[in-house]
Scaffold this active site. Structure first.
Site, PDB file in Angstrom:
ATOM      1  N   CYS A  49     -11.418  49.409  32.742  1.00  0.00           N
ATOM      2  CA  CYS A  49     -10.094  49.381  33.138  1.00  0.00           C
ATOM      3  C   CYS A  49     -10.256  49.323  34.674  1.00  0.00           C
ATOM      4  CB  CYS A  49      -9.353  50.545  32.568  1.00  0.00           C
ATOM      5  SG  CYS A  49      -9.678  50.704  30.837  1.00  0.00           S
ATOM      6  N   HIS A  72      -3.368  55.642  37.840  1.00  0.00           N
ATOM      7  CA  HIS A  72      -4.088  54.973  36.318  1.00  0.00           C
ATOM      8  C   HIS A  72      -3.121  55.119  35.231  1.00  0.00           C
ATOM      9  CE1 HIS A  72      -7.107  53.045  34.144  1.00  0.00           C
ATOM     10  NE2 HIS A  72      -7.329  54.112  33.408  1.00  0.00           N
ATOM     11  N   HIS A  84      -1.104  49.019  29.487  1.00  0.00           N
ATOM     12  CA  HIS A  84      -2.525  49.180  29.987  1.00  0.00           C
ATOM     13  C   HIS A  84      -3.100  47.731  29.862  1.00  0.00           C
ATOM     14  CE1 HIS A  84      -6.059  50.158  31.131  1.00  0.00           C
ATOM     15  NE2 HIS A  84      -6.293  51.348  30.662  1.00  0.00           N
TER      16      HIS A  84
END
Length: 655
Positions: free
Chosen positions: A206, A341, A381
């Protein structure tokens, strides 16, 4: 020379050398810390966000882009969905942030055969499209970079597309290796555009796209490359990520990331692609490229042995934040907002919030808390594109002076002591004042691999003088009329557009019409200059001519509608005709031209003799005789002599 004079001379030379070394050292240090300009951006994100402007509209209006699973990928949704996460292969949600139509691709545009296109990962296709768009939006013709030291740094992975190809009944041998290799995510863009800087694909999960930006920034500052493409991409070829995270208890039941919220129940998967064009600020200024924002500093580190392989480390995050600030020469209070995040998990979000409270939340003015948000609340995400999605959102926020709200937060998570520092959640849009200095923001990404990335963005310097360009794919380009001083408006202004085919030409005309409708203040002359100087010229072309905006828009509309070409519109298809010589006629001649060439160039002489043979039945004079006559000869005053002689000289020069 006495010893004293020798010593004095030595001291002078030593001082001069020392000053030179100091100057060179300063130059090296300045280059190592020079801000890196973001000069172009392009993206595809859920909710139909096809441009950075679309993404900005989404986040500034609080749009939730989460939707049902796509129905064009052959997924067995009835078998996939189960309320019991303990069942093998079960997903506890059928919602996420998807790129609907992700399989669409104009292979011919990039010179890829239909068979190879089928075997090419959609992620590669999306990177090709957005790289091209990002370059054009920066005012660079992508084809002009062939052979240049342009680097490509993308976050991504080969993913699960290879498994689909292996099960395909089609004969795709010979293309499957390059079509599914993660290294080719970056390598194919370099190959198609002919770029000779490094092509690097980064897989730190990520955090990949921010790590890619970090590598690009370092390469630019070290002068290894002159320009960089950086970003990341994620497309889910299969739904495998959903049951995997459902089994771990980390997937939100409704597919939505409720970042830092008391209602957080897991992450929601999304897809997307984002590409940035990066350049040293001094180079961007020199080239006249738009400076959308600057990267002040970047940093990466690793969790090490945290409390679990996939668990984030608060101490590692704190160390990274403080080191990045220190390298940038900034204090915690110099940062206004953090694009976090913020995945919406009960484990990760509290750890991240505590790290922010312990760093950015300290030593701040009482009336200036750090504001906290996450674009994942809008689009999910997006994994390998997560960091770059936050960067694009933040760049747009810097430019608009607004901090957009984070969705799905009724109350902050109770698992964090919010009183331990001055950090507040963005539960509504807020104005972003400058406080007498450039607006600044930080963006964070933390990979499941344990690799963390953090970067600091800063408002573009005031010296930019940039204004929005008219073209949808060349926004924010600098006004040419301002750059080159006062420009007299011509009686007719040309707007040139092109495409690979007629449908593409019409689509380009419509996109320009949409842009003009949204920006009625754009100067028609600036529009024409941007179209001529910052866009690629393809085979199918149209030029709209008009004296004012009204005439130009009317002509552009006729092109968009595919109507018959009328007054003020010239359209057609460019031919591959090679070199063209233009013979303008009388006015470019002078006495004596061609004499010496006739004597010293056999090719010229042979052509002139051939022209003389062609002319002799039609005229009462000799071509060679006229060429060698003096200026006072009366033949030079006769148009019926000068024009044929000039024609012969030009034809022979061309030969």
């Amino acid at each position: 020379m006495s010893d004293e004079e020798k010593f004095r001379d030595y001291l002078k030379r030593a001082v001069t050398e020392a000053r030179g070394l100091q100057r060179r050292l300063r130059e090296v240090e300045d280059k190592a810390r020079e801000p890196i300009a973001i000069v172009g951006m392009a993206c595809r994100f859920p909710g139909g966000a096809q441009t950075p402007e679309d993404l900005w509209h989404m986040v500034s209006e609080g749009v939730d882009a989460i939707s049902g699973f796509p129905d064009d990928r052959g997924w067995d949704l009835d078998r996939l969905y189960r309320t019991d996460a303990g069942e093998s292969g079960a997903s506890t949600t059928l919602e996420g942030g998807f790129l609907h139509g992700a399989g669409e691709f104009d292979a011919d545009f990039f010179g890829i055969s239909p068979r190879e296109a089928i075997a090419t990962d959609p992620q590669q296709r999306l990177l090709l499209e957005t790289s091209w768009e990002a370059l054009e939006r920066s005012g660079v013709d992508p084809r002009s970079l062939r052979g240049s030291a342009t680097g490509v740094f993308f976050g991504g992975t080969g993913g699960d597309f290879a498994g689909l190809l292996a099960a395909s009944p089609q004969a795709l041998d010979g293309y499957m290796l390059t079509g599914t290799s993660s290294s080719v995510l970056s390598g194919r863009v370099s190959y198609v555009l002919g770029l000779e800087g490094p092509a690097v694909t980064v897989d730190t999960a990520c955090s990949s796209s921010l790590v890619s930006m970090h590598l690009a920034v370092q390469a630019l500052r070290k002068d290894e490359i002159s320009l960089a493409l950086a970003g990341g991409v994620s497309v889910l070829a299969t739904p495998g990520a959903f049951p995997e995270f459902s089994r771990q208890g980390g997937l939100a039941s409704d597919g939505r990331c409720k970042a830092f919220s008391s209602d957080a129940d897991g992450t929601g998967w999304g897809e997307g692609v984002g590409v940035l064009v990066l350049e040293r600020l001094s180079d961007a200024r020199r080239a006249g490229h738009p400076v959308l924002a600057v990267v002040r500093e970047t940093g990466i580190n690793q969790d090490g042995a945290s409390n679990g392989l996939t668990a984030p480390s608060g101490p590692a995050q704190r160390r990274l934040i403080l080191r990045t600030l220190d390298n940038a020469g900034l204090a915690t209070a110099d940062i206004d907002v953090v694009e976090a995040h913020g995945t919406g998990t009960k484990l990760g979000d509290p750890i991240e919030a505590r790290a922010l409270l312990a760093t950015y939340g300290q030593d701040r003015p009482a009336d200036r808390p750090l504001w906290l948000g996450s674009v994942k609340s809008n689009i999910g995400h997006t994994q390998y594109a997560a960091g770059v999605s936050g960067v694009i959102k933040t760049v747009m926020a810097l430019r608009h002076g607004v901090m957009p709200k984070t969705l799905h937060v009724d109350e902050p998570t109770p698992h964090v002591d919010w009183s331990s520092g001055a950090v507040r959640l963005l539960t509504e849009n807020r104005p972003w004042p400058g406080h007498g200095r450039p607006r600044r923001a930080a963006v964070s990404s933390f990979g499941v691999s344990g690799t963390n990335a953090h970067l600091i963005l800063e408002q573009a310097p005031e010296a930019a003088g940039a204004t929005d360009s008219a073209t949808d794919s060349a926004t924010d380009s600098e006004s040419e009329s301002e750059e080159h001083g006062a420009v007299a408006t011509p009686p007719l202004i040309p707007w040139a557009i092109s495409g690979r085919g007629e449908a593409a030409l019409r689509a380009q005309a419509q996109r320009l019409l949409d842009r003009l409708s949204a920006r009625p203040d754009l100067d028609p002359l600036d529009v024409g200059l941007a179209l001529a100087r910052t866009r690629s010229a393809f085979e199918q072309r149209a030029v709209v001519l008009g004296a004012d905006r009204e005439e130009l828009v009317a002509g552009l509309r006729s092109v968009a509608e595919g109507a018959a070409v009328g007054a003020g519109v010239v359209a057609g298809r460019a031919a591959e005709s090679g070199v063209v010589f233009v013979f303008p006629g009388q006015g470019s001649q002078w006495v004596g031209m061609g004499r010496e060439l006739w004597d010293v160039s056999p090719v010229f002489a042979e052509s002139m003799v051939a022209c003389e043979r062609a002319l002799s039945p039609l005229v009462d004079w000799s071509l060679r005789d006229v060429v060698f006559r003096g200026a006072e000869d009366p033949l030079w005053s006769r148009v019926d002599v000068v024009q044929p002689v000039l024609w012969a000289v030009m034809v022979s020069l061309a030969a």
